[in-house]
Write an enzyme that holds these catalytic residues in place. Structure first.
Site, PDB file in Angstrom:
ATOM      1  N   TYR A 211      -3.314  37.335  11.364  1.00  9.56           N
ATOM      2  CA  TYR A 211      -4.588  36.613  11.294  1.00  9.56           C
ATOM      3  C   TYR A 211      -4.987  36.124  12.679  1.00  9.56           C
ATOM      4  O   TYR A 211      -4.110  35.798  13.501  1.00  9.56           O
ATOM      5  CB  TYR A 211      -4.430  35.354  10.447  1.00  9.56           C
TER       6      TYR A 211
ATOM      7  N   GLU B 186      -2.839  29.064   4.583  1.00 12.54           N
ATOM      8  CA  GLU B 186      -2.188  27.746   4.635  1.00 12.54           C
ATOM      9  C   GLU B 186      -2.368  27.132   6.029  1.00 12.54           C
ATOM     10  O   GLU B 186      -1.484  26.466   6.563  1.00 12.54           O
ATOM     11  CB  GLU B 186      -0.689  27.836   4.260  1.00 12.54           C
TER      12      GLU B 186
ATOM     13  N   ASN C  91     -11.608  37.089   3.737  1.00 14.94           N
ATOM     14  CA  ASN C  91     -10.307  37.117   3.082  1.00 14.94           C
ATOM     15  C   ASN C  91     -10.419  36.617   1.655  1.00 14.94           C
ATOM     16  O   ASN C  91     -10.870  35.498   1.435  1.00 14.94           O
ATOM     17  CB  ASN C  91      -9.304  36.243   3.848  1.00 14.94           C
ATOM     18  N   GLU C  92     -10.025  37.449   0.722  1.00 16.62           N
ATOM     19  CA  GLU C  92     -10.060  37.079  -0.702  1.00 16.62           C
ATOM     20  C   GLU C  92     -11.401  36.441  -1.060  1.00 16.62           C
ATOM     21  O   GLU C  92     -11.446  35.396  -1.716  1.00 16.62           O
ATOM     22  CB  GLU C  92      -8.901  36.134  -1.034  1.00 16.62           C
TER      23      GLU C  92
ATOM     24  N   GLU D 289      -1.064  41.995   0.641  1.00 16.00           N
ATOM     25  CA  GLU D 289      -0.170  40.830   0.696  1.00 16.00           C
ATOM     26  C   GLU D 289       0.837  40.945  -0.438  1.00 16.00           C
ATOM     27  O   GLU D 289       0.548  40.554  -1.578  1.00 16.00           O
ATOM     28  CB  GLU D 289      -0.949  39.514   0.531  1.00 16.00           C
TER      29      GLU D 289
ATOM     30  N   TYR E  71       8.635  30.089   4.370  1.00 16.06           N
ATOM     31  CA  TYR E  71       8.123  30.996   3.331  1.00 16.06           C
ATOM     32  C   TYR E  71       9.237  31.747   2.593  1.00 16.06           C
ATOM     33  O   TYR E  71       8.981  32.645   1.807  1.00 16.06           O
ATOM     34  CB  TYR E  71       7.133  31.999   3.961  1.00 16.06           C
TER      35      TYR E  71
END
Ligand SMILES: *[C@@H]1O[C@H](CO)[C@@H](O)[C@H](O)[C@H]1NC(C)=O
Ligand SMILES: *[C@@H]1O[C@H](CO)[C@@H](O)[C@H](O)[C@H]1NC(C)=O
Ligand SMILES: *[C@@H]1O[C@H](CO)[C@@H](O)[C@H](O)[C@H]1NC(C)=O
Ligand SMILES: *[C@@H]1O[C@H](CO)[C@@H](O)[C@H](O)[C@H]1NC(C)=O
Ligand SMILES: *[C@@H]1O[C@H](CO)[C@@H](O)[C@H](O)[C@H]1NC(C)=O
Ligand SMILES: *[C@@H]1O[C@H](CO)[C@@H](O)[C@H](O)[C@H]1NC(C)=O
Ligand SMILES: *[C@@H]1O[C@H](CO)[C@@H](O)[C@H](O)[C@H]1NC(C)=O
Ligand SMILES: *[C@@H]1O[C@H](CO)[C@@H](O)[C@H](O)[C@H]1NC(C)=O
Length: 652
Positions: free
Chosen positions: A78, A124, A182-183, A263, A328
């Site tokens: 990103y 996030e 994005n999404e 993803e 993560y």
């Protein structure tokens, strides 16, 4: 063309060979073969996500090499807008923000790049990568055709995309595909004009050849508003999903072309006050195998998560901020360590692709520097002259961070008690307007903490004319869903008993600058702090220092810092903001300390802003450097976690 026909097939062949040897690389979607096509041949990527903004620059090469050695042929990253355009028209692309250097490193190592430049990224990351200064237009509709938003996007992309263009695969660089937004299909606005505008914008800077794509949840309801002509639609899903069902959703939007999971979740995110997320290696490995077996392209999100240094963490709604670690539970740990999951996934990839030969880069060594004694400096209230570079602002009603021209950190709000409150009187935020946490004191006596969604009222006492201070912390802006216009500070009026409080003096605080310039500690100190009956202390700075031992080779090394019996705050080492600590709420207990911020030439300086109460009056006043992380515990919990686990669907 006419020439080719005239010259016959020999010339055609010659021309084609020339094209090859001149190295005019190509990358496209092959709708005929349900595949990507790279230099004229079918191509499939096995990629991993790495966010350069979460890893110190000196470690980029190490992490990329570990990804390459796992058998990946691509990475995905990103570009957070707010990381680079710090205020309108003021850009930062050096040091840890040198995205061009990152792209070059990836290419040198032999990795292709799937670029996700937003403008919105989620991730996030504070406000999903959108700059907080967009909120200076109060009613701006983010991620839509709102002209104020579009103007800012156009300016930013006009800076970024020309910078990126030389790195496209067609131009000899590593970037094979570029994601737009994005999404978007998960967002309420469903504004096709916005997506069309972005498509035109990206095409105008990057050309018509580059593969532009979108990513959405693997369901028709997401793809409906997320996909649009000229952007190749891909989906995202984790190991719990039914793969054929998920790819059937992609096929609804793209009847032909490569299957792509953009993803594939190797782990999951954390929130303060919830358990650390763990996803078993076996589940991830099995599902990855099934995805690769159907010939699909995949990006593992995350392959390495890294760290939300400074104030970069985001939050989900209902307001729930993410911690400093973005480990993560990924195949490479926050610190870049090779984990069991790394080796498990490498074995799966080995069944489909040749794994590069040669030794793996080792896990970076960690060193336990041990305990460091801390000494008390001034309270925040005592250091306002030092911390408030721009001086106080007065107004009848409270102003937000953005109105005060501050994006991150802390602002002190001060007023006086209008009448006597001899008995405990409720200080309230009836509209839930403490964004996000306020440390309250009256005449230097800590009264308690107000917190968004959690504690809207505390009792205070004090005489008329007493000074009421609220140090308000921005704990990270919402990065997903419908409530990203997340103003910080006191965003609505407070009441005390039956009175609405007014006539505020507000101090915008430049704490990071003051810490790195060594300004703390000068100026008047509190004589003796009055007793603090509420079990809280005033927000206060502490400082300590330690030397890296001589005679031990290869120091400095990475470390973790632990704050035994400290409660909540922010920590800097040699002026570098490591992030927030909150061991009383957990699950993160230690913070990653990368070696590059440490010095062997001078004592290393540790600065802590403790917001609730340090152990320094009673027990040991120390912080401790250890060699192992703790990301899954809670130290003396003061809080009942909501026990709410977030699934993607819940976050809508
Ligand atoms: C497409 O698939 C066909 C049949 O499987 C194959 O012969 C052809 O080479 C493929 N095209 C490319 C560009 O690889
Ligand atoms: C996955 O979804 C497909 C298509 O909807 C269905 O036929 C299959 O039974 C599902 N598999 C499992 C394990 O649920
Ligand atoms: C409150 O306290 C002040 C000073 O301590 C005193 O003068 C006043 O009478 C008290 N008021 C009430 C209502 O008890
Ligand atoms: C505030 O004090 C009153 C009594 O004066 C008590 O009933 C109430 O529970 C207290 N509220 C809080 C939030 O502590
Ligand atoms: C506070 O209340 C006043 C008077 O009702 C109102 O004008 C103002 O907008 C309010 N301020 C905030 C931040 O809500
Ligand atoms: C720590 O602070 C001291 C005193 O200000 C300074 O001399 C020293 O250079 C600092 N250490 C580092 C590594 O910056
Ligand atoms: C935390 O993680 C460690 C190391 O993986 C493990 O041994 C321990 O049991 C975990 N603790 C909790 C409370 O989950
Ligand atoms: C969180 O972890 C604790 C301790 O390991 C466990 O008892 C509890 O069930 C977990 N909660 C959830 C929601 O998983």
């Amino acid at each position: 063309m006419a020439l080719l026909k005239a010259g016959g097939s020999t010339l055609l062949l010659l021309m084609m060979m020339c094209r090859q040897s001149l190295g005019q690389p190509s990358f496209s979607v092959d709708y005929h073969n349900d595949s990507f096509s790279k230099d004229g041949e079918n191509f499939r990527y096995i990629s991993g996500s790495i966010h350069y903004s979460r890893i110190p620059r000196v470690y980029w090469k190490d992490r990329l090499l570990k990804m390459y050695m796992a058998g990946l042929n691509a990475i995905q990253t990103y570009i957070p807008w707010n990381y680079h355009e710090v205020s309108p028209g003021r850009y930062s692309f050096s040091g840890d923000r040198d995205v061009e250097y990152f792209l070059k490193l990836a290419q040198d190592i032999g990795l292709l790049v799937i670029l996700r430049p937003g403008p919105y990224i989620c991730g996030e990351w504070d406000m999903g990568g959108l700059p907080a200064w967009l909120l200076s237009k109060k009613n701006i509709v983010l991620r839509s055709s709102d002209p104020d938003y579009i103007d800012a996007v156009d300016t930013w992309m006009g800076k970024l995309l020309p910078m990126i263009k030389p790195y496209l695969y067609q131009n000899g660089g590593p970037i094979i595909t570029v994601q737009v937004e994005n999404e978007y299909g998960s967002y309420f606005a469903c504004d096709y004009n916005y997506l069309r505008h972005l498509t035109k914008l990206f095409r105008s800077y990057l050309g018509k050849e580059v593969v532009l794509f979108t990513t959405d949840g693997a369901g028709l309801r997401f793809l409906k508003c997320g996909s649009i002509q000229d952007l190749y639609a891909t989906v995202d899903f984790g190991p719990g999903s039914n793969i054929s069902k998920a790819f059937a959703a992609q096929r609804y939007a793209e009847p032909h072309g490569p299957l792509v999971n953009s993803e594939f979740y190797t782990g999951w995110l954390d929130h303060w006050g919830s358990n650390h997320s763990v996803v078993s290696s076996v589940a991830v490995a099995k599902s990855l195998n099934n995805i690769l077996a159907v010939g699909a392209n995949v990006n593992l999100y995350m392959f390495i998560g890294g760290t939300n240094f400074e104030y970069w963490n985001g939050a989900n709604g209902p307001y729930s901020p993410q911690p400093t670690s973005y480990d993560y539970d990924a195949p490479l740990s926050e610190a870049g360590d090779l984990t069991e999951k790394y080796f498990a996934l490498r074995e799966v990839i080995r069944m489909y692709r040749k794994i590069p030969e040669g030794p793996l880069p080792p896990t970076t060594p960690k060193y336990a520097y041990g305990a460091v004694s801390m000494k008390k400096l001034q309270t925040v209230s005592d250091s306002l002259e030092t911390l408030s570079f721009s001086g106080p602002v007065k107004s009848v009603y409270p102003q937000t961070f953005i109105e005060l021209n501050q994006a991150f950190g802390y602002v002190l709000y001060r007023t006086t008690l209008p009448v006597n409150y001899n008995n405990s009187t409720p200080l309230s935020s009836p509209l839930n307007g403490i964004h996000d946490r306020a440390y309250v004191s009256v005449n230097g006596v800590a009264m308690g903490v107000l917190e968004r969604n959690v504690a809207l009222t505390i009792n205070v006492t004090g005489e008329a004319g007493s000074q009421l201070d609220l140090l308000v912390e921005n704990m990270g802006r919402i990065n997903y869903g419908n409530h990203m216009n997340d103003f910080k500070g006191l965003v609505s009026n407070l009441t005390l008993g039956n009175e609405m409080l007014s006539d505020w003096t507000m101090y915008s605080l430049s704490i990071d600058e003051a810490v790195s310039q060594g300004l703390l500690g000068v100026g008047p100190t509190t004589l003796t702090e009055p007793p603090q009956p509420a079990g809280f202390s005033l927000p206060t700075f502490y400082e300590g220092s330690f030397r890296i031992p001589d005679g031990i080779p290869d120091l400095p090394q990475d470390s973790y810092i632990k704050l035994p019996n400290w409660r909540k705050g922010q920590i800097w080492i040699n002026g570098f903001n490591l992030g927030r600590y909150w061991p009383t709420r957990g699950p993160q207990v230690t913070l990653f300390v990368p070696a590059n911020i440490l010095s062997t030439a001078a004592p290393n300086n540790v600065t802590v802003l403790e917001l609730e109460g340090a152990p320094c009056d009673s027990t040991l006043c120390i912080v401790e450097f250890t060699a192992t992380p703790i990301l899954n515990a809670t130290m003396q919990s003061d809080f009942q976690p909501s026990r709410r686990l977030y699934a993607k669907e819940d976050l809508l």
